[in-house]
Design an enzyme around this catalytic site. Structure first.
Site, PDB file in Angstrom:
ATOM      1  N   ARG A 111     -74.429  26.141 -48.927  1.00 30.71           N
ATOM      2  CA  ARG A 111     -75.262  26.554 -50.068  1.00 30.71           C
ATOM      3  C   ARG A 111     -75.949  25.336 -50.689  1.00 30.71           C
ATOM      4  NH1 ARG A 111     -72.311  29.482 -55.215  1.00 30.71           N
ATOM      5  NH2 ARG A 111     -74.066  29.567 -56.638  1.00 30.71           N
ATOM      6  N   ASN A 162     -63.981  22.485 -59.611  1.00 27.07           N
ATOM      7  CA  ASN A 162     -63.998  23.667 -58.733  1.00 27.07           C
ATOM      8  C   ASN A 162     -65.196  23.728 -57.793  1.00 27.07           C
ATOM      9  OD1 ASN A 162     -65.758  24.253 -60.842  1.00 27.07           O
ATOM     10  ND2 ASN A 162     -65.279  26.427 -60.869  1.00 27.07           N
ATOM     11  N   TYR A 163     -66.263  22.977 -58.107  1.00 23.53           N
ATOM     12  CA  TYR A 163     -67.411  22.879 -57.193  1.00 23.53           C
ATOM     13  C   TYR A 163     -67.846  21.409 -57.152  1.00 23.53           C
ATOM     14  CZ  TYR A 163     -68.505  27.889 -56.642  1.00 23.53           C
ATOM     15  OH  TYR A 163     -68.490  29.233 -56.309  1.00 23.53           O
ATOM     16  N   THR A 188     -62.129  13.931 -61.624  1.00 26.27           N
ATOM     17  CA  THR A 188     -61.186  13.032 -60.957  1.00 26.27           C
ATOM     18  C   THR A 188     -60.597  13.728 -59.727  1.00 26.27           C
ATOM     19  OG1 THR A 188     -60.785  11.789 -62.946  1.00 26.27           O
ATOM     20  CG2 THR A 188     -59.032  11.746 -61.308  1.00 26.27           C
ATOM     21  N   ASP A 223     -65.976   9.475 -72.989  1.00 26.23           N
ATOM     22  CA  ASP A 223     -66.657   9.330 -74.287  1.00 26.23           C
ATOM     23  C   ASP A 223     -67.626   8.156 -74.266  1.00 26.23           C
ATOM     24  OD1 ASP A 223     -64.961  11.317 -74.976  1.00 26.23           O
ATOM     25  OD2 ASP A 223     -64.163  10.355 -76.781  1.00 26.23           O
ATOM     26  N   GLU A 258     -72.844  23.950 -69.159  1.00 26.17           N
ATOM     27  CA  GLU A 258     -72.405  25.200 -68.519  1.00 26.17           C
ATOM     28  C   GLU A 258     -70.886  25.214 -68.606  1.00 26.17           C
ATOM     29  OE1 GLU A 258     -74.399  27.481 -67.852  1.00 26.17           O
ATOM     30  OE2 GLU A 258     -76.334  26.520 -67.501  1.00 26.17           O
ATOM     31  N   ARG A 291     -63.268  30.179 -60.747  1.00 21.26           N
ATOM     32  CA  ARG A 291     -64.734  30.154 -60.847  1.00 21.26           C
ATOM     33  C   ARG A 291     -65.098  30.536 -62.275  1.00 21.26           C
ATOM     34  NH1 ARG A 291     -66.093  34.593 -58.476  1.00 21.26           N
ATOM     35  NH2 ARG A 291     -68.304  34.137 -58.490  1.00 21.26           N
ATOM     36  N   CYS A 292     -66.094  29.831 -62.816  1.00 20.66           N
ATOM     37  CA  CYS A 292     -66.494  30.164 -64.193  1.00 20.66           C
ATOM     38  C   CYS A 292     -66.916  31.617 -64.268  1.00 20.66           C
ATOM     39  CB  CYS A 292     -67.612  29.248 -64.664  1.00 20.66           C
ATOM     40  SG  CYS A 292     -69.078  29.324 -63.635  1.00 20.66           S
ATOM     41  N   GLU A 385     -59.288  32.407 -70.919  1.00 25.11           N
ATOM     42  CA  GLU A 385     -59.738  32.225 -69.535  1.00 25.11           C
ATOM     43  C   GLU A 385     -58.578  31.659 -68.711  1.00 25.11           C
ATOM     44  OE1 GLU A 385     -62.266  28.792 -68.806  1.00 25.11           O
ATOM     45  OE2 GLU A 385     -63.485  29.948 -67.405  1.00 25.11           O
TER      46      GLU A 385
HETATM   47  P1  NAP Z   1     -62.999  19.902 -67.567  1.00 26.40           P
HETATM   48  O1  NAP Z   1     -61.577  19.544 -67.698  1.00 26.40           O
HETATM   49  O2  NAP Z   1     -63.771  20.199 -68.792  1.00 26.40           O
HETATM   50  O3  NAP Z   1     -63.688  18.700 -66.746  1.00 26.40           O
HETATM   51  C1  NAP Z   1     -65.043  18.742 -66.369  1.00 26.40           C
HETATM   52  C2  NAP Z   1     -65.559  17.334 -66.190  1.00 26.40           C
HETATM   53  O4  NAP Z   1     -65.586  16.681 -67.450  1.00 26.40           O
HETATM   54  C3  NAP Z   1     -64.702  16.455 -65.292  1.00 26.40           C
HETATM   55  O5  NAP Z   1     -65.537  15.613 -64.542  1.00 26.40           O
HETATM   56  C4  NAP Z   1     -63.894  15.647 -66.300  1.00 26.40           C
HETATM   57  O6  NAP Z   1     -63.424  14.415 -65.791  1.00 26.40           O
HETATM   58  C5  NAP Z   1     -64.957  15.409 -67.347  1.00 26.40           C
HETATM   59  N1  NAP Z   1     -64.454  15.013 -68.662  1.00 26.40           N
HETATM   60  C6  NAP Z   1     -63.249  15.255 -69.226  1.00 26.40           C
HETATM   61  N2  NAP Z   1     -63.190  14.717 -70.482  1.00 26.40           N
HETATM   62  C7  NAP Z   1     -64.399  14.123 -70.691  1.00 26.40           C
HETATM   63  C8  NAP Z   1     -64.976  13.413 -71.773  1.00 26.40           C
HETATM   64  N3  NAP Z   1     -64.305  13.162 -72.901  1.00 26.40           N
HETATM   65  N4  NAP Z   1     -66.233  12.951 -71.645  1.00 26.40           N
HETATM   66  C9  NAP Z   1     -66.936  13.171 -70.521  1.00 26.40           C
HETATM   67  N5  NAP Z   1     -66.451  13.826 -69.454  1.00 26.40           N
HETATM   68  C10 NAP Z   1     -65.199  14.312 -69.542  1.00 26.40           C
HETATM   69  O7  NAP Z   1     -63.198  21.184 -66.599  1.00 26.40           O
HETATM   70  P2  NAP Z   1     -62.551  21.482 -65.179  1.00 26.40           P
HETATM   71  O8  NAP Z   1     -61.100  21.764 -65.371  1.00 26.40           O
HETATM   72  O9  NAP Z   1     -62.964  20.433 -64.208  1.00 26.40           O
HETATM   73  O10 NAP Z   1     -63.310  22.831 -64.776  1.00 26.40           O
HETATM   74  C11 NAP Z   1     -62.866  24.085 -65.161  1.00 26.40           C
HETATM   75  C12 NAP Z   1     -63.660  24.610 -66.342  1.00 26.40           C
HETATM   76  O11 NAP Z   1     -65.053  24.482 -66.075  1.00 26.40           O
HETATM   77  C13 NAP Z   1     -63.450  26.091 -66.598  1.00 26.40           C
HETATM   78  O12 NAP Z   1     -63.398  26.310 -67.976  1.00 26.40           O
HETATM   79  C14 NAP Z   1     -64.698  26.740 -66.000  1.00 26.40           C
HETATM   80  O13 NAP Z   1     -65.003  27.993 -66.539  1.00 26.40           O
HETATM   81  C15 NAP Z   1     -65.719  25.714 -66.307  1.00 26.40           C
HETATM   82  N6  NAP Z   1     -66.859  25.830 -65.385  1.00 26.40           N
HETATM   83  C16 NAP Z   1     -68.029  26.340 -65.876  1.00 26.40           C
HETATM   84  C17 NAP Z   1     -69.121  26.504 -65.023  1.00 26.40           C
HETATM   85  C18 NAP Z   1     -70.426  27.081 -65.527  1.00 26.40           C
HETATM   86  O14 NAP Z   1     -71.434  26.919 -64.833  1.00 26.40           O
HETATM   87  N7  NAP Z   1     -70.477  27.751 -66.659  1.00 26.40           N
HETATM   88  C19 NAP Z   1     -69.012  26.138 -63.688  1.00 26.40           C
HETATM   89  C20 NAP Z   1     -67.803  25.617 -63.232  1.00 26.40           C
HETATM   90  C21 NAP Z   1     -66.721  25.454 -64.093  1.00 26.40           C
HETATM   91  P3  NAP Z   1     -61.881  14.280 -65.324  1.00 26.40           P
HETATM   92  O15 NAP Z   1     -61.729  15.161 -64.144  1.00 26.40           O
HETATM   93  O16 NAP Z   1     -61.779  12.840 -65.036  1.00 26.40           O
HETATM   94  O17 NAP Z   1     -61.047  14.724 -66.491  1.00 26.40           O
HETATM   95  O1  G3H Z   2     -67.514  28.005 -61.447  1.00 28.39           O
HETATM   96  C1  G3H Z   2     -68.646  28.209 -61.818  1.00 28.39           C
HETATM   97  C2  G3H Z   2     -69.769  28.314 -60.887  1.00 28.39           C
HETATM   98  O2  G3H Z   2     -70.983  27.961 -61.500  1.00 28.39           O
HETATM   99  C3  G3H Z   2     -69.811  29.721 -60.360  1.00 28.39           C
HETATM  100  O3  G3H Z   2     -70.619  29.809 -59.260  1.00 28.39           O
HETATM  101  O4  G3H Z   2     -70.640  32.297 -59.146  1.00 28.39           O
HETATM  102  O5  G3H Z   2     -71.435  30.914 -57.251  1.00 28.39           O
HETATM  103  O6  G3H Z   2     -69.005  31.013 -57.807  1.00 28.39           O
HETATM  104  P1  G3H Z   2     -70.411  31.072 -58.322  1.00 28.39           P
END
Ligand code: NAP
Ligand code: G3H
Length: 483
Positions: A111, A162-163, A188, A223, A258, A291-292, A385
Site C-alpha cells: 500500500r 502500528n503502521y 521506538t 518535547d 491523527e 488500528r485507530c 479505546e
Molecule cells: P503514542 O504512544 O502516542 O506514540 C506515537 C508516537 O509519538 C511515537 O513515535 C512516540 O515515540 C511519540 N511520542 C511519545 N511521546 C512524545 C512526546 N512527548 N513528544 C513527541 N513524540 C512523542 O501512540 P502509539 O502507542 O504508538 O499508537 C497507538 C495510538 O495511536 C492509538 O491511540 C491509535 O488510535 C493512535 N493512532 C491513530 C491513527 C490515526 O490516524 N488517527 C493512526 C494510528 C494510530 P515513542 O515510541 O518513542 O514513545
Molecule cells: O491505525 C490507524 C490507521 O490510520 C488506520 O488505517 O484503516 O487502513 O487500518 P487503516
C-alpha cells in the site's frame, strides 16, 4: 541493499545521507513482542545532536524547495520502485518488530508503494491560481494576485508503532513532493522497520539531508524536537494523550494530528447481517484490534441483536491465533502493558454484569479474540479505546439512541452504519460527529487519497494524499499592480 544501516546488532540512523551512530553511544534495545528476542538496538540521540540534525535539514531544504516538482516526483517514483522490490524484507522485519501478521505487514508495504506513486503524480497537479481584484467592490482590473503553493520548510513527522512504514511514508512523501525536508521521529517499537524505509529513500537517490531520522524515546527527546524553533510543521499520528500534549507545547507551528478513536458500527434492523458481521469482525480484529479505525463498539438495535451476535461469534471462531509468520489473524499485542490494559477493560465489564460470549483467554501479551455482549454505558469498555482484540456489543432501542451513544464519546474518528435503507443511512451519517461515516462497510482509512480526519479527541487537520500536500505547503501571493 541494507548493509550500511547495521553494525553487528546495532542500527544506525540516516542523517545527511549517511548512516551514523549517536555521539552519546547510548542505544535502546528493541525486543520482539512475539518471543521477546532482541531484534536489534537503535540510537538514542541527544538534544545537541538533534539541534545539528535539524540544522542540516533546514539547509538541505533550500535547494529542494527550488527543485522543479517533476524532478521531485521522479525521485519518489524511484523510491516506490525500490520499495516494491523489498516488500518481503520489510514485511518480515515488521512481523518480528511489531508482531504484525504476515498478510497485514505485506499489504502495509505494498500500500505504501502505491501511496508514494500516487503522491508523485498528484504533486504534479498541485496548481496555484490567479485572482483578479475587480470582483471585490471598489477595485478595477489593474490588480491581480498570482497565487502559487510553496513549501513550509522542515516538517517533523512522528509516526506510531502500528503502521511504522505506512504512517511514516504517508507523511514523508507528501512533505517531500511539496518541497519540504523531513525529520522523521519513528516510534521506538517500530523504529527498525522505519529505518529500512529511510534507506529506501536514500538509495533511490533522495538528496542528502532531506530525510533525517531521529531515533530515541518520545518521553526523552519528544518535547525537545516538538518545541524546536526550526520545525515548521508537525505531522503526528498517535494517541490522543500525546497529541494533546504536543498541541500544548508547540509554539505557533501548524499541526496535523491523527489520534485515537472509538469507532462505532451501528446496525439497524433491516441490515444485511451477514455483510455487517463480516465487516465488523474484519474491522474489530484486524492486526488484533491495533488500528485507530478498528471497530471498537457495536451499537445494534434489539430486534436483530441476538442474530448479529451469533453471526459475529461464528466468524470469530474462525480466526486463527498465533505467530505473525504463520499467516494467522490474531498475534501478540505490542507489549505486556498493552495486554494488561485490555484485560483491565474486559474484567471491568464482566464485573459490572456484561456477558462474555467468546474469548477472555490470555497467554502473556497474546489475547484471544474476545466478544462481550450486554455492555452498558457505565462500563469502561463502552468508552475507552482498548487497542486490542476485544469488542463490546451495546444493545439499543432505535437509531436515535445509537446516534446519541455514538456521539457521547470523547472521540470522533469514523463510524459505520449498516442498513438497506438509504434514507436511514444518510440520516444517521449526517448526525454522527466524526470525520467520516462508512455506509455498509467497516471503518477504515483507505483508499489513501480520500480525506481522513478525526474530530474532538481524534485529531485536527486532514490527511489524504492531496490534503496532506496542501497541509504541508502554503499559498504565496504575488500581487501585480498595473499602472
Ligand atoms: P503514542 O504512544 O502516542 O506514540 C506515537 C508516537 O509519538 C511515537 O513515535 C512516540 O515515540 C511519540 N511520542 C511519545 N511521546 C512524545 C512526546 N512527548 N513528544 C513527541 N513524540 C512523542 O501512540 P502509539 O502507542 O504508538 O499508537 C497507538 C495510538 O495511536 C492509538 O491511540 C491509535 O488510535 C493512535 N493512532 C491513530 C491513527 C490515526 O490516524 N488517527 C493512526 C494510528 C494510530 P515513542 O515510541 O518513542 O514513545
Ligand atoms: O491505525 C490507524 C490507521 O490510520 C488506520 O488505517 O484503516 O487502513 O487500518 P487503516
Amino acid at each position: 541493499m541494507f548493509e550500511n544501516i547495521l553494525s553487528g546488532n546495532t542500527y544506525k540512523s540516516l542523517v545527511n545521507g549517511k548512516w551514523i551512530e549517536s555521539n552519546s553511544k547510548k542505544t535502546i534495545e528493541i525486543y520482539s513482542p512475539v518471543d521477546k528476542s532482541l531484534v536489534g538496538k537503535i540510537q538514542a540521540f541527544s538534544k545537541d545532536e538533534v539541534d545539528k540534525i535539524i540544522e542540516n535539514s533546514k539547509e538541505a531544504q533550500k535547494a529542494w524547495g527550488n527543485t522543479p516538482i517533476n524532478e521531485r516526483a521522479e525521485v519518489l517514483y524511484k523510491v516506490a520502485a525500490l520499495l516494491d522490490e523489498n516488500v518481503e524484507t520489510i514485511s518480515k522485519i515488521m512481523q518480528k518488530e511489531i508482531a504484525k501478521d504476515s498478510k497485514s505487514a505485506t499489504s502495509e508495504v505494498k500500500r505504501t508503494v502505491d501511496f508514494i506513486n500516487f503522491t508523485a503524480s498528484e504533486g504534479n497537479h498541485v496548481e496555484g491560481e490567479t485572482i483578479g481584484a475587480d470582483s471585490f467592490p471598489g477595485y478595477k482590473k489593474n490588480k491581480i494576485s498570482f497565487v502559487t503553493r510553496i513549501p513550509l520548510g522542515t516538517v517533523l513527522a512522528i509516526s506510531p508503532f502500528n503502521y511504522p512504514v505506512n504512517l511514516s511514508a504517508s507523511k514523508i512523501a507528501p512533505a517531500l513532493i511539496a518541497g519540504n525536508s523531513v525529520i522523521l521521529k519513528p516510534p521506538t517499537q517500530g523504529a527498525i522497520s522505519a529505518l529500512y524505509l529511510a534507506e529506501i529513500f536514500n538509495k533511490a537517490g533522495l538528496p542528502a539531508g532531506l530525510l533525517n531520522v531521529v531515533t530515541g524515546k518520545g518521553s526523552e527527546i519528544g518535547d525537545y524536537i516538538v518545541a524546536h524553533k526550526d520545525i515548521n510543521f508537525i505531522n503526528f499520528t498517535g494517541s490522543s494523550e500525546v497529541g494533546r500534549h504536543i498541541s500544548k507545547i508547540s509554539d505557533m507551528v501548524p499541526l496535523l494530528l491523527e489520534l485515537g478513536g472509538k469507532d462505532a458500527a451501528i446496525v439497524l434492523k433491516d441490515a444485511d447481517l451477514d455483510l455487517a458481521s463480516s465487516n465488523i469482525v474484519a474491522g474489530a480484529y484486524g492486526y488484533s484490534g491495533q488500528r485507530c479505525t478498528a471497530v471498537k463498539r457495536v451499537l445494534v438495535v434489539n430486534d436483530v441483536a441476538d442474530k448479529l451476535t451469533l453471526l459475529i461469534t461464528e466468524k470469530i471462531k474462525q480466526l486463527k491465533v498465533g505467530s505473525p509468520e504463520d499467516g494467522v489473524d490474531i498475534t501478540p499485542l505490542i507489549s505486556d502493558k498493552a495486554a494488561d490494559f485490555v484485560q483491565e477493560l474486559i474484567d471491568d465489564s464482566i464485573r459490572k454484569g456484561a456477558k462474555l460470549i467468546v474469548g477472555n483467554k490470555r497467554k502473556d501479551n497474546l489475547i484471544y479474540p474476545t466478544l462481550i455482549d450486554n455492555v452498558t454505558t457505565d462500563m469502561r469498555l463502552a468508552w475507552e479505546e482498548p487497542f486490542g482484540p476485544v469488542l463490546p456489543i451495546i444493545r439499543i432501542n432505535d437509531m436515535d439512541e445509537g446516534i446519541k451513544i455514538a456521539n457521547e464519546s470523547e472521540y470522533g474518528l469514523q463510524s459505520a452504519v449498516f442498513t438497506e435503507n438509504i434514507n436511514d443511512a444518510f440520516y444517521v451519517a449526517q448526525k454522527l460527529e466524526v470525520g467520516a461515516v462508512q455506509i455498509n462497510n467497516k471503518t477504515e482509512r483507505g483508499p489513501d487519497h480520500f480525506p481522513f480526519l478525526g474530530v474532538k479527541s481524534s485529531g485536527m487537520g486532514t490527511q489524504g494524499i492531496r490534503y496532506s500536500i496542501e497541509a504541508m505547503s502554503r499559498p504565496k501571493a504575488i500581487v501585480l499592480n498595473l499602472k
